[in-house]
Design an enzyme around this catalytic site. Structure first.
Site, short mmCIF file in Angstrom:
data_model
loop_
_atom_site.label_atom_id
_atom_site.label_comp_id
_atom_site.label_asym_id
_atom_site.label_seq_id
_atom_site.Cartn_x
_atom_site.Cartn_y
_atom_site.Cartn_z
N HIS A 117 -38.37 70.60 -44.76
CA HIS A 117 -37.47 70.61 -45.92
C HIS A 117 -38.02 69.72 -47.00
O HIS A 117 -38.69 68.72 -46.73
CB HIS A 117 -36.05 70.16 -45.52
CG HIS A 117 -36.03 68.88 -44.74
ND1 HIS A 117 -36.35 68.83 -43.40
CD2 HIS A 117 -35.76 67.61 -45.11
CE1 HIS A 117 -36.26 67.58 -42.97
NE2 HIS A 117 -35.92 66.81 -43.99
N HIS A 126 -37.00 67.19 -49.94
CA HIS A 126 -35.92 66.39 -50.53
C HIS A 126 -36.09 66.42 -52.04
O HIS A 126 -37.19 66.14 -52.55
CB HIS A 126 -36.03 64.92 -50.10
CG HIS A 126 -35.77 64.65 -48.65
ND1 HIS A 126 -34.59 64.10 -48.20
CD2 HIS A 126 -36.55 64.83 -47.56
CE1 HIS A 126 -34.66 63.94 -46.88
NE2 HIS A 126 -35.84 64.37 -46.46
P1 AMP Z 1 -35.78 63.83 -42.83
O1 AMP Z 1 -35.46 62.46 -42.35
O2 AMP Z 1 -36.82 63.89 -43.92
O3 AMP Z 1 -36.09 64.76 -41.67
O4 AMP Z 1 -34.48 64.35 -43.55
C1 AMP Z 1 -33.37 64.80 -42.84
C2 AMP Z 1 -32.20 64.68 -43.79
O5 AMP Z 1 -31.17 65.50 -43.30
C3 AMP Z 1 -31.63 63.26 -43.91
O6 AMP Z 1 -31.70 62.84 -45.26
C4 AMP Z 1 -30.18 63.43 -43.43
O7 AMP Z 1 -29.27 62.65 -44.17
C5 AMP Z 1 -29.95 64.92 -43.64
N1 AMP Z 1 -28.95 65.51 -42.76
C6 AMP Z 1 -28.80 65.33 -41.43
N2 AMP Z 1 -27.78 66.08 -40.98
C7 AMP Z 1 -27.28 66.75 -42.04
C8 AMP Z 1 -26.22 67.68 -42.22
N3 AMP Z 1 -25.45 68.09 -41.21
N4 AMP Z 1 -25.99 68.15 -43.48
C9 AMP Z 1 -26.74 67.75 -44.52
N5 AMP Z 1 -27.77 66.89 -44.41
C10 AMP Z 1 -28.03 66.39 -43.19
#
Ligand code: AMP
Ligand code: ZN
Length: 112
Positions: free
Chosen positions: A98, A100
């Site tokens: 993903h 950001h």
């Molecule tokens: P990463 O640490 O780059 O893998 O990013 C994962 C992101 O997903 C983090 O910023 C979390 O806050 C976000 N995240 C985790 N669970 C959810 C969810 N259910 N809905 C939206 N964002 C989420």
């Protein structure tokens, strides 16, 4: 299927959709780190950049352009940051690639 973001994309876990098309789904991060914090994920399950291949170049480009379009729509005229955390040292916590999109405040460099 145990992937959190696949479940979000298929709708079995709720999320706040920001943008979607046939290739990607963008939604609000649940723990926003900036006034605008959107995640842009491919509908195809790709674990991380380490697993991405040339076959997915158009899709990866599409994610970046979708993020730029969302930034425009959100009015981030002063700039923003696109981040793809990758693997353990990269701080990746969800194993579905993903982008950001962070904006709406000045962002520091270098990151932590
Ligand atoms: P990463 O640490 O780059 O893998 O990013 C994962 C992101 O997903 C983090 O910023 C979390 O806050 C976000 N995240 C985790 N669970 C959810 C969810 N259910 N809905 C939206 N964002 C989420
Ligand atoms: Zn997935």
């Amino acid at each position: 299927m145990s992937c959190l973001f696949c479940k979000i994309i298929e709708g079995s876990i709720p999320s706040a959709a920001v943008y979607q098309d046939e290739q990607c789904y963008a939604f609000a991060d649940i723990h926003p780190q900036a006034p605008v914090h959107v995640l842009v994920a491919p509908r195809e399950h790709i674990v991380a950049m380490t697993e991405a291949s040339e076959k997915q170049s158009a899709l990866l480009g599409h994610l970046l352009l979708a993020a730029a379009e969302i930034a425009r729509a959100k009015g981030l005229a002063k700039g923003y940051r696109l981040v793809i955390n990758t693997g353990q040292d990269g701080g990746q916590t969800v194993d579905h690639l993903h982008v950001h999109l962070l904006g709406g405040r000045p962002l520091h460099w270098p990151p932590g």
